[in-house]
Design a protein around this motif. Structure first.
Motif, PDB file in Angstrom:
ATOM      1  N   ARG A  40      -1.899 -13.627   3.967  1.00  0.00           N
ATOM      2  CA  ARG A  40      -0.949 -12.619   4.427  1.00  0.00           C
ATOM      3  C   ARG A  40      -0.873 -12.507   5.943  1.00  0.00           C
ATOM      4  O   ARG A  40       0.123 -12.049   6.479  1.00  0.00           O
TER       5      ARG A  40
ATOM      6  N   GLU B 218      -8.477  -5.716  11.442  1.00  0.00           N
ATOM      7  CA  GLU B 218      -8.350  -4.644  10.445  1.00  0.00           C
ATOM      8  C   GLU B 218      -9.638  -4.510   9.634  1.00  0.00           C
ATOM      9  O   GLU B 218     -10.685  -4.937  10.058  1.00  0.00           O
TER      10      GLU B 218
ATOM     11  N   MET C 227      -2.316  -3.098  -0.672  1.00  0.00           N
ATOM     12  CA  MET C 227      -3.289  -4.152  -0.384  1.00  0.00           C
ATOM     13  C   MET C 227      -3.168  -4.638   1.052  1.00  0.00           C
ATOM     14  O   MET C 227      -3.675  -5.676   1.393  1.00  0.00           O
ATOM     15  N   ASP C 228      -2.411  -3.969   1.849  1.00  0.00           N
ATOM     16  CA  ASP C 228      -2.425  -4.397   3.244  1.00  0.00           C
ATOM     17  C   ASP C 228      -3.567  -3.697   3.924  1.00  0.00           C
ATOM     18  O   ASP C 228      -4.240  -2.878   3.349  1.00  0.00           O
ATOM     19  N   MET C 229      -3.691  -4.032   5.157  1.00  0.00           N
ATOM     20  CA  MET C 229      -4.961  -3.650   5.742  1.00  0.00           C
ATOM     21  C   MET C 229      -4.887  -2.479   6.700  1.00  0.00           C
ATOM     22  O   MET C 229      -5.880  -1.930   7.067  1.00  0.00           O
ATOM     23  N   GLN C 230      -3.676  -2.103   7.093  1.00  0.00           N
ATOM     24  CA  GLN C 230      -3.644  -1.140   8.202  1.00  0.00           C
ATOM     25  C   GLN C 230      -3.980   0.299   7.804  1.00  0.00           C
ATOM     26  O   GLN C 230      -4.313   1.083   8.650  1.00  0.00           O
ATOM     27  N   ASP C 231      -3.892   0.590   6.487  1.00  0.00           N
ATOM     28  CA  ASP C 231      -3.998   1.986   6.109  1.00  0.00           C
ATOM     29  C   ASP C 231      -5.419   2.440   5.823  1.00  0.00           C
ATOM     30  O   ASP C 231      -6.338   1.667   5.775  1.00  0.00           O
TER      31      ASP C 231
ATOM     32  N   ALA D 255     -24.112  -4.524   6.005  1.00  0.00           N
ATOM     33  CA  ALA D 255     -24.247  -5.884   5.475  1.00  0.00           C
ATOM     34  C   ALA D 255     -25.638  -6.406   5.793  1.00  0.00           C
ATOM     35  O   ALA D 255     -26.188  -6.152   6.874  1.00  0.00           O
TER      36      ALA D 255
ATOM     37  N   LEU E  61     -13.801   1.135  -2.609  1.00  0.00           N
ATOM     38  CA  LEU E  61     -14.854   0.511  -1.813  1.00  0.00           C
ATOM     39  C   LEU E  61     -15.496   1.577  -0.925  1.00  0.00           C
ATOM     40  O   LEU E  61     -14.832   2.493  -0.454  1.00  0.00           O
TER      41      LEU E  61
ATOM     42  N   ILE F 202     -20.539   0.803   5.280  1.00  0.00           N
ATOM     43  CA  ILE F 202     -21.166  -0.369   4.690  1.00  0.00           C
ATOM     44  C   ILE F 202     -22.171  -0.962   5.657  1.00  0.00           C
ATOM     45  O   ILE F 202     -21.912  -1.047   6.863  1.00  0.00           O
TER      46      ILE F 202
ATOM     47  N   PHE G 108     -18.423  -0.632   9.223  1.00  0.00           N
ATOM     48  CA  PHE G 108     -19.034  -1.845   8.696  1.00  0.00           C
ATOM     49  C   PHE G 108     -20.021  -2.331   9.730  1.00  0.00           C
ATOM     50  O   PHE G 108     -19.650  -2.700  10.839  1.00  0.00           O
TER      51      PHE G 108
ATOM     52  N   THR H 285       0.836  -1.201   0.000  1.00  0.00           N
ATOM     53  CA  THR H 285       0.000   0.000   0.000  1.00  0.00           C
ATOM     54  C   THR H 285       0.869   1.250   0.000  1.00  0.00           C
ATOM     55  O   THR H 285       0.614   2.201  -0.745  1.00  0.00           O
TER      56      THR H 285
ATOM     57  N   GLY I 105     -21.534  -9.617  -1.968  1.00  0.00           N
ATOM     58  CA  GLY I 105     -20.226  -9.001  -2.186  1.00  0.00           C
ATOM     59  C   GLY I 105     -19.548  -9.405  -3.485  1.00  0.00           C
ATOM     60  O   GLY I 105     -18.468  -8.908  -3.795  1.00  0.00           O
TER      61      GLY I 105
ATOM     62  N   THR J 269     -19.543  -6.117  -5.481  1.00  0.00           N
ATOM     63  CA  THR J 269     -18.870  -5.022  -4.772  1.00  0.00           C
ATOM     64  C   THR J 269     -17.376  -5.272  -4.609  1.00  0.00           C
ATOM     65  O   THR J 269     -16.569  -4.358  -4.754  1.00  0.00           O
ATOM     66  N   MET J 270     -16.996  -6.492  -4.332  1.00  0.00           N
ATOM     67  CA  MET J 270     -15.588  -6.764  -4.069  1.00  0.00           C
ATOM     68  C   MET J 270     -14.722  -6.563  -5.307  1.00  0.00           C
ATOM     69  O   MET J 270     -13.501  -6.502  -5.211  1.00  0.00           O
TER      70      MET J 270
ATOM     71  N   LEU K  61     -24.167  -4.063   1.339  1.00  0.00           N
ATOM     72  CA  LEU K  61     -23.350  -5.221   0.973  1.00  0.00           C
ATOM     73  C   LEU K  61     -24.212  -6.464   1.114  1.00  0.00           C
ATOM     74  O   LEU K  61     -24.717  -6.763   2.185  1.00  0.00           O
TER      75      LEU K  61
ATOM     76  N   GLU L  57     -10.629   4.357   8.996  1.00  0.00           N
ATOM     77  CA  GLU L  57     -11.362   3.210   9.537  1.00  0.00           C
ATOM     78  C   GLU L  57     -12.686   3.111   8.785  1.00  0.00           C
ATOM     79  O   GLU L  57     -13.441   4.071   8.656  1.00  0.00           O
ATOM     80  N   ARG L  58     -12.962   1.932   8.262  1.00  0.00           N
ATOM     81  CA  ARG L  58     -14.205   1.751   7.538  1.00  0.00           C
ATOM     82  C   ARG L  58     -15.316   1.437   8.537  1.00  0.00           C
ATOM     83  O   ARG L  58     -15.076   0.753   9.529  1.00  0.00           O
TER      84      ARG L  58
END
Ligand SMILES: Cc1cc2nc3c(=O)[nH]c(=O)nc-3n(C[C@H](O)[C@H](O)[C@H](O)COP(=O)(O)OP(=O)(O)OC[C@H]3O[C@@H](n4cnc5c(N)ncnc54)[C@H](O)[C@@H]3O)c2cc1C
Ligand code: FES
Ligand code: FES
Lengths: 790, 165, 281
Positions: free
Chosen positions: B28, B16, C1-5, C53, C47, C51, C11, A116, C34, C37-38, C31, C8-9
């Protein structure tokens, strides 16, 4: 040597078996770690800034802002890797330097702690490109006054001498045998001309190209998904201007290659970034990048013309083959050689001249794909043959039986073919058809067609090395640079061959994964060469070992070495199985008296005679091991929608000798289905902005289970081969004849001239409606000579 | 938001983005690399896992949607030194594997299929494989192996029934 | 594609339709399975940041079969739908649409609501199948539920879906036979490049809907009018389709527009042939 290579009956019977694969269980359990599965959290992730235009000049490139972005550890541009690489001609920079030549060309590489972060930094690169009018087609590239894709083409280092080149013609290979003009001028001939156009094919290996680079003790270590560890080593050395010996390449199991991984692409970038950061760096192509920059099977344009007498003698033939190499020469420069053997193969021809030209365009570079060049040249030749038969009112099968290459016939370069192979193979196809029957009834009201076609291919022999270490437990470790790409050669054939030589069982032969630091030079896994070349090197190594073992055992057993043989894990006295002494005991003894027992072997192809003065610009003038195929397809064409359904498919394949019939059958089924994809479904098209439009599985349609049929195959053994134990490569050639058989069958079903691939439903429907016109090539001159640089 | 689910029989928490594809969590975060990321678009099936016993594409499954579910991956199908699932054993015996990248997904998809469709015909097997692409094998031998496996299972259960009569 | 950034979504998993409608009012995107959407990031769409669901809303997951109609919850998956309607006379076309779309693993997840609400998706199978059945859709809005014909919904879809939740699809049971003919490029299945769905009601009315040819599926009213309630043979229907072909095919990477348009009459013939056999293809 020939004794050994053809094999004694004992060795052969000890080698031939339907051995299951040793890697299957882990693969089935998801435990096999391909390169993509080796990404660890402590690695840096690198991503590439790629060009969004097909042609242009970089007027400004500023990476300062990106350099300071969060997580960024290194940035590389073309300046950091000034060396150019290529095949034949060094024309390819690792990252674009000043000039952009294709959409998707990498310009900047950024390594950051996370993907990222790396992608976010890409957005901060300040890049200004002054666009140039792109040269997107071969027609445009060959037009008078066309802009040059490489304006500095003259200055490139020539790596292989001999090819004519000029401007947008990256390479030209030409053959002339006999007086073609005289043949065409004969009063008793009819002249038939065919034009053919084919698109690209994308390999879609399930594992995308992925490389992990690190810098260890002043050397690069690249772990990568490749078919050619030695090429990766050498190219990395070239572009980084390091002695290649400072690059080590190791190869985990490869998740499919099909030729795509026959060149270095992203690997050197990981080494470069690893050198800058001192960290391990991974680049994994996304599927979109993989498709957008796939080194596809090239698109090609072909004009073929023959002078044939009324009773079907081919007096003369000439052809022009244009191969699109895309922005850089790459494999096409080498593959221009193959036209002589594929388009110039199959048939006995009085006089023949052929030219194939690799043409630069501003499109993503093309590359090697299973039976490269042969697939479309065979399609062209077989369609042309059927058009000849139609023009002369001859039966296509009878024509083929009469004219296929046989013992003593000459190829395009004057090579003399040995043995009658194709004709008996055609007869075997008749026999096979008699057994299976035909299935016209399955057409169920649709248009039905059947066709039988032939094809000529070869085994790409070339350097390979092997070392075998004998272990104290009686097992053997085989060390080569061979890579297991899925075909099973490294997992089945080689252990079988070595075990057969050493009287072991295949599971006693440990196969070392490729590592350029531990094994000698190898030109790579492809071209159907592994069994033959690494097999021959392994036999050489085993021979040396055998002699050593016999030497020690003869002392221990007080027998002459000539009276010994290796069988059942023992050094036994000939003809008395169970006698003698266990191999492990001999090895232990040897270790104590003179050290470990090893054998080494090496191999390369031998020059095969051809006529001098025939071939210009060829990297292979004659085929050491030709391979022939006969393919037959039955199809039904839906007149409403243009859908082609394959109803039945039969193959007779020249395998030399089948070491593992089941494994060969698996290769045939898989290769034929890839060929069906090429013939029917898989289209790659170039958008006006030079981009490959099909960038994922939705638009690039590979065959699914429901699209295929079981291929019925008959393995033809006994044709001449200098391969070990009489083998020939069996994995590459199954795709060779598919487009030809399908194309001819569709032509027979529809009564239309099939001259383009793939035969997607829209294309077939417009063919049926009479809207498809034969391709016209204004950029191919009417006279042959005007199409050559000579 | 924290998502909690069962992963191969153990509790798994993910803290996350809940829209992260389950596939990425597996590969991952958990280093379960059996499921492969090949198309990431639902076409190829290489990423297939079982969610509450049903095969699904993990590339299109936001992890937020598996909250409270039980996920089984290829690693969980026959773990450690447990015997292979009989379908895996059938594939091994019939020598159908080539590069192998598609097989974890193939096995997850077809193991559920043979469980639910013991009477399946060859065309039905083919239809069931519409979402499992293989670039290497040309499919037919996989189909043969599934058909043979079903025939053997059927013969086995008939023999058992006969023994009970 | 990592998740930490990234921010905050938000959901949330709604437990009821009311909760979902409330979430929508505060800007949450829906959603369902998915599967559409995915793939947004692939289409260059980021995205949604908020959201809601639907997977925990039980009432959206049921199919209710009444004498005069059936009601299909928005969260019903393709495979559940196929299982529920495959034995119902008259709904052969809907069953074929639900079993022919995508692949088994996707059908297990992809929902009816998602298929009807993916506004950019021209090749949706259920849309023409339900148009031919003259289905109605029920929306939940902040000011209460609203029922409207599917064809109306399609016209106003983009605007309505800014706040609405699709809750149910209602299909009357006056159809005696229906068929759904989809034409993928690969025999083994793809997105269809053209779809013809037909249904015949007990009063003899025949409805024809076409999907994937134009950006949004629509009824083939010109053909319906030409048929005029007569019982046409498959060949007669094809001939009328040739005459009334007023479709403008959309160009796509997979094929150009002319192809989608030109195959329609043949698909009409097949659909009518299936209809005569009591539906199913
Ligand atoms: C490999 C593959 C193949 C496919 N093949 C086909 C095919 O052949 N035929 C076909 O028709 N489709 C096909 N599809 C598309 C698939 O049918 C749709 O993606 C699916 O129907 C969407 O359903 P979902 O529940 O996954 O929707 P989601 O992805 O959850 O949602 C889709 C859209 O609808 C909105 N939405 C969903 N539910 C509601 C609701 N109740 N109220 C308001 N808005 C809502 C969402 O906000 C989103 O915008 C395929 C998809 C894939 C991945
Ligand atoms: S990676 Fe999930 S279906 Fe291809
Ligand atoms: S074995 Fe390679 S993709 Fe299936």
């Amino acid at each position: 040597m020939s004794e050994t290579l053809s094999g004694t009956t004992h060795e052969v019977s000890a080698t031939v078996m339907d051995l299951p694969r040793r890697d299957a269980r882990d693969k089935l359990r998801g435990r096999t770690r391909y390169t993509v599965d080796r990404v660890r959290p402590d690695m840096l992730h690198a991503v590439l800034l790629r060009s969004g235009v097909p042609a242009g000049r970089i007027v400004r490139l500023d990476v300062e802002a990106a350099r300071h972005a969060s997580g960024v550890r290194a940035i590389a541009t073309g300046q950091d890797a000034p060396g150019l690489y290529g095949i034949g001609i060094a024309d390819h920079p690792l990252l674009a330097i000043d000039t952009i030549r294709y959409h998707g060309e990498p310009i900047v590489a950024i390594a950051a702690e996370t993907e990222t972060e790396a992608r976010a930094a890409l957005a901060l690169v300040e890049l200004e490109i002054e666009p140039l009018a792109p040269v997107l087609t071969m027609g445009e590239a060959l037009a008078k006054d066309a802009r040059l894709v490489h304006d500095g083409w003259r200055d490139y280092e020539v790596l292989t001498e001999g090819g004519a080149r000029e401007g947008n013609i990256a390479w030209e290979a030409r053959t002339t045998r006999g007086d073609v003009d005289a043949a065409f001028a004969r009063p008793d001939v009819k002249i038939v001309e065919t034009t053919i156009r084919v698109g690209r094919q994308s390999h879609v290996p399930f594992e995308p190209r992925t490389a992990i680079g690190s810098w260890e003790n002043g050397r690069a270590h690249i772990e990568t998904s490749t078919q050619v560890p030695w090429t990766v080593r050498n190219v990395t050395g070239r572009v980084l201007q390091l002695p290649p010996g400072r690059v080590r390449v190791t190869v985990p199991p490869v998740g499919g290659g099909f030729g795509l991984k026959f060149d270095a692409t992203i690997e050197p970038i990981t080494a470069l970034l690893a050198r800058i950061t001192g960290r391990t760096v991974v680049i994994e192509n996304t599927r979109q990048e993989e498709m957008a920059t796939c080194l596809c099977r090239e698109n090609a344009e072909i004009l073929i013309r023959s002078a044939v007498t009324a009773d079907g003698e081919i007096a003369g033939r000439e052809a022009v083959v244009l191969m699109d190499c895309g922005a850089y020469g790459g494999e096409q420069i080498f593959l221009s050689t193959m036209t002589a053997h594929t388009l110039g193969g199959n048939y006995r021809v009085g006089a023949m001249r052929l030219v194939s030209r690799a043409v630069y365009t501003n499109t993503p570079p093309n590359g090697a794909f299973r039976a490269c060049n042969g697939v479309y040249n065979t399609f062209a030749l077989e369609r042309h043959t059927d058009e000849i038969c139609q023009a002369l009112g001859l039966d296509p099968l009878a024509f083929r039986k009469k004219n296929v290459l046989g013992d003593g016939d000459l190829g395009a370069t004057g090579q003399v073919f040995e043995g009658n192979v194709l004709r008996p193979m055609l007869e075997r196809m008749d026999a096979l058809r008699a057994v299976t029957g035909t299935v016209e009834d399955k057409a169920d009201g649709r248009l039905y067609g059947r066709a039988t076609t032939v094809g000529t291919w070869f085994v790409f022999v070339g350097p390979s090395a092997a070392t075998i270490n004998m272990n104290a437990d009686g097992s053997a470790t085989l060390v080569t640079s061979g890579v297991e790409i899925g075909s099973g050669t490294m997992m089945q054939s080689l252990p079988q061959i070595v075990a057969g030589q050493l009287g072991l069982t295949p599971d006693q032969v440990v196969v070392r994964e490729a590592d350029t630091d531990s094994a000698g030079l190898d030109v790579g896994v492809g071209g159907g060469r592994t069994t033959v070349s690494i097999g021959a090197a392994s036999i050489g190594a085993a021979e040396e070992l055998r002699n050593k073992l016999f030497g020690f055992a003869s002392e221990l057993l007080q027998t002459r070495p000539e009276d010994l043989e290796l069988v059942g894990g023992r050094v036994a006295i000939k003809g008395r199985p169970g006698s003698g002494i266990a191999v492990s005991a001999v090895v232990q003894h040897a270790q104590s008296v003179s050290g470990p027992v090893t054998g080494t072997g090496s191999f390369t192809g031998k020059p095969v005679p051809f006529m001098s003065g025939c071939a210009f610009g060829h990297m292979i003038e004659a085929l050491e091991i030709p391979v022939f195929v006969v393919h037959e397809a039955e199809v039904a064409v839906d007149p409403d929608t243009g859908h082609v359904e394959v109803l039945a498919y039969r193959v007779v394949q020249d395998v030399g000798r089948a070491l593992n019939r089941r494994a060969i059958m698996g290769q045939i089924q898989g290769g034929v289905v890839q060929g069906l994809g090429y013939a029917l479904h898989e289209a790659v098209t170039i958008a006006p902005d030079g981009r490959i439009r099909e960038d994922g599985f939705e638009t690039y349609r590979v065959p699914l289970a429901g699209d295929v049929v079981p291929v019925v195959a008959d393995l033809y053994e006994g044709a001449p081969s200098s391969g070990p134990l009489g083998t020939k490569g069996a994995g590459e050639v199954p795709i060779l004849g598919v487009a030809a058989a399908i194309g001819c069958a569709v032509a027979n079903a529809t009564g239309k001239l099939v001259r383009e691939l793939p035969l997607t439903p829209p294309r077939v429907l417009s063919l049926l409606k009479g809207r498809e016109r034969a391709p016209e090539f204004p950029h191919i001159a009417a006279s042959f000579e005007a199409n050559t640089l000579a | 938001m924290t998502v909690t689910f069962q992963l191969n029989g153990e509790r798994c928490r993910f803290h996350e983005d809940p829209m992260t594809p389950l596939l990425d969590v597996l590969r991952r975060e958990k280093f379960l690399t059996g499921a492969k990321a090949v198309c990431r678009e639902g076409f190829c099936g290489a990423c297939t896992v079982h969610v509450d016993g049903e095969p699904m594409m993990s590339c299109l499954k936001p992890v937020g949607l598996v909250s409270g579910c039980s996920v089984t991956t290829i690693e969980g199908l026959s773990s450690g030194d447990q015997a292979l699932h009989p379908l895996q054993a059938a594939f091994e015996a019939a020598d159908v594997v080539q590069c192998g990248m598609c097989f974890p997904g193939m096995v997850m998809s077809l193991s559920a299929f043979v469980r639910d469709n013991p009477e399946a015909t060859r065309p039905q097997i083919k239809t069931a494989m519409a979402g499992n692409i293989c670039r290497c094998t040309g499919y037919e031998r996989i189909i043969d192996a599934v058909a043979d496996y079903l025939a053997v299972q059927k013969a086995g259960s008939q023999a058992k029934e006969a023994a009970h009569v | 594609m990592d998740m930490q950034d990234g921010p905050e979504r938000i959901f949330e998993s709604a437990a009821t339709v009311a909760e979902a409608v409330a979430a929508r009012a505060s800007g949450a995107a829906v959603l369902a399975g998915g599967t559409w959407t995915m793939r947004d990031p692939r289409r260059g769409v980021t995205l949604p940041e908020r959201i809601v669901a639907l997977s925990k809303i039980a009432e959206l997951q049921s199919i209710e079969v009444f004498d005069d109609r059936i009601s299909i919850g928005a969260s019903v998956t393709h495979s559940l739908l196929a299982g529920a309607v495959s034995e119902i006379v008259g709904l052969e076309g809907l069953a074929a649409a639900a079993t022919g779309a995508a692949n088994p693993a996707i059908r297990r997840v992809a929902t009816v609501g998602g298929n009807l609400c993916a506004t950019e998706f021209a090749a949706a199978d259920l849309v023409p199948a339900l148009l031919a059945l003259d289905a109605e859709v029920e929306l939940a809005l902040a000011d209460g539920p609203r029922l409207l014909p599917l064809s109306e919904f399609l016209k106003a879809r983009a605007a309505l879906l800014k706040t609405a939740l699709l809750t149910r699809v209602i299909v009357r049971r006056d159809v005696i036979a229906s068929a759904h003919i989809r034409l993928p490029l690969r025999k083994a299945g793809d997105y269809p490049v053209a779809i013809v769905s037909v249904a015949r009601s007990s009063d003899g009315t025949v409805r024809v809907a076409v999907g994937s040819v134009e950006p949004v599926a629509r009824r083939w009213t010109a053909l319906e009018a030409a048929l005029g309630g007569k019982v046409a043979t498959a060949e007669e229907a094809q001939a009328l389709a040739e005459k009334t072909n007023d479709f403008i095919g959309r160009d796509g990477i997979e094929t150009e527009g002319w192809y989608r348009r030109e195959v329609l009459p043949a698909l009409v013939r097949r659909a009518f042939a299936a209809l005569r056999k009591g539906g199913a293809a």
